[in-house]
Scaffold this active site. Sequence first.
Site, mmCIF file in Angstrom:
data_model
loop_
_atom_site.group_PDB
_atom_site.id
_atom_site.type_symbol
_atom_site.label_atom_id
_atom_site.label_comp_id
_atom_site.label_asym_id
_atom_site.label_seq_id
_atom_site.Cartn_x
_atom_site.Cartn_y
_atom_site.Cartn_z
ATOM 1 C CB SER A 235 27.943 -54.048 21.693
ATOM 2 O OG SER A 235 29.014 -54.463 22.510
ATOM 3 C CG HIS A 300 25.714 -51.805 24.144
ATOM 4 N ND1 HIS A 300 26.667 -50.813 24.060
ATOM 5 C CD2 HIS A 300 26.352 -52.908 24.618
ATOM 6 C CE1 HIS A 300 27.834 -51.291 24.467
ATOM 7 N NE2 HIS A 300 27.680 -52.559 24.812
#
EC number: 3.4.21.105
Length: 361
Positions: A235, A300
Amino acid sequence: LLSQFDPDNTGYISTEKFRSLLQRHGSELDPHKLEVLLALADSNSEGRICYQDFVNLMSSKRSNSFRQAILQGNRRLCSRALLDETGLSLPQRLIRHVAYETLPREIDRKWYYDSYTCCPPPWFIITLTIVAFFLYNGVVLDRFVLQVSHPLYLKNALLYHPQLRAQAWRYLTYIFMHAGIEHLGLNVVLQLLVGVPLEMVHGAARISFVYVAGVVAGSLAVSVADMRAPVVGSSGGVYALVSAHLANIVMNWSGMKCQFKLLRMAVALICMSFEFGRAVWLRFHPSAYPPCPHPSFMAHLGGVMVGITLGVIILRNYEQRLQDQTLWWIFLSIYVIFVLFAIFWNIFAYSLLDLKLPPPP
């Protein structure tokens, strides 16, 4: 051939002689390049053409001075949009579609369409995706469905674990492990749909830099802000690419001519939000292997920060030298400072804070 028009070897020829040269040999040139050369002659107010600009064009290289000259007189060049081209083959239509998906200026679209040869192909993103999928499902797990309750979740040498942070490769290799097939699936879809077109336009070097910078920033962000948690998933790199692309669309909204751009942005944001929300929920959900918590979601955020800083600069300056961009050096310096800070943090902070870390897997 141009040397006979420049007997004094000044590096310039007059626009009048340049036009006569184009009229004489224009039929031998590619129509797109002839169009650019005529725009170059129209745009020059000093009455002369730089020989190096001509060489750059014929060798498919671009300099800042050449690009500025075209931008000053590109009315003729841009009089016909690339979308108006008819009779294109399927590969040509694909290249045109990619140009309108990623580039905000018509002149850049035409240049990309004219010069792209698919050599080399977008190998980085495709190879990374294939390796991630088969390494995750085949070599390590020997199965196609995995949740974080699987007994092999922590027992491998790829994911980042706070107790094993001295093993430097884990700050990168954690991207090949995912917390579930849905986690892997969303990352693969975003990686291919966004990463492949971006690599076709900007090249493997730039896109791999953004991706790897997002991956490293993601694991380091976890080691600083969520010190007890492991990390899995790509991610960080995926969010760096997607956030850079979306930010570039927003900053150049009027110039982006791709169809359904608002819908595509909404779909990308929904997918990212769903995956991020799942990561947050999973992080605070009771762990299947106490006292080790579930993977952190901070990777993230680290990827997003890289995307909207370094990534935006890289995608905005198509075919331009990044070393000439002041903002590039500012953001690169900030990134390097963060990496150095995180390294020292990992060396000293864990012992100073006397944290109780989960046992090694």
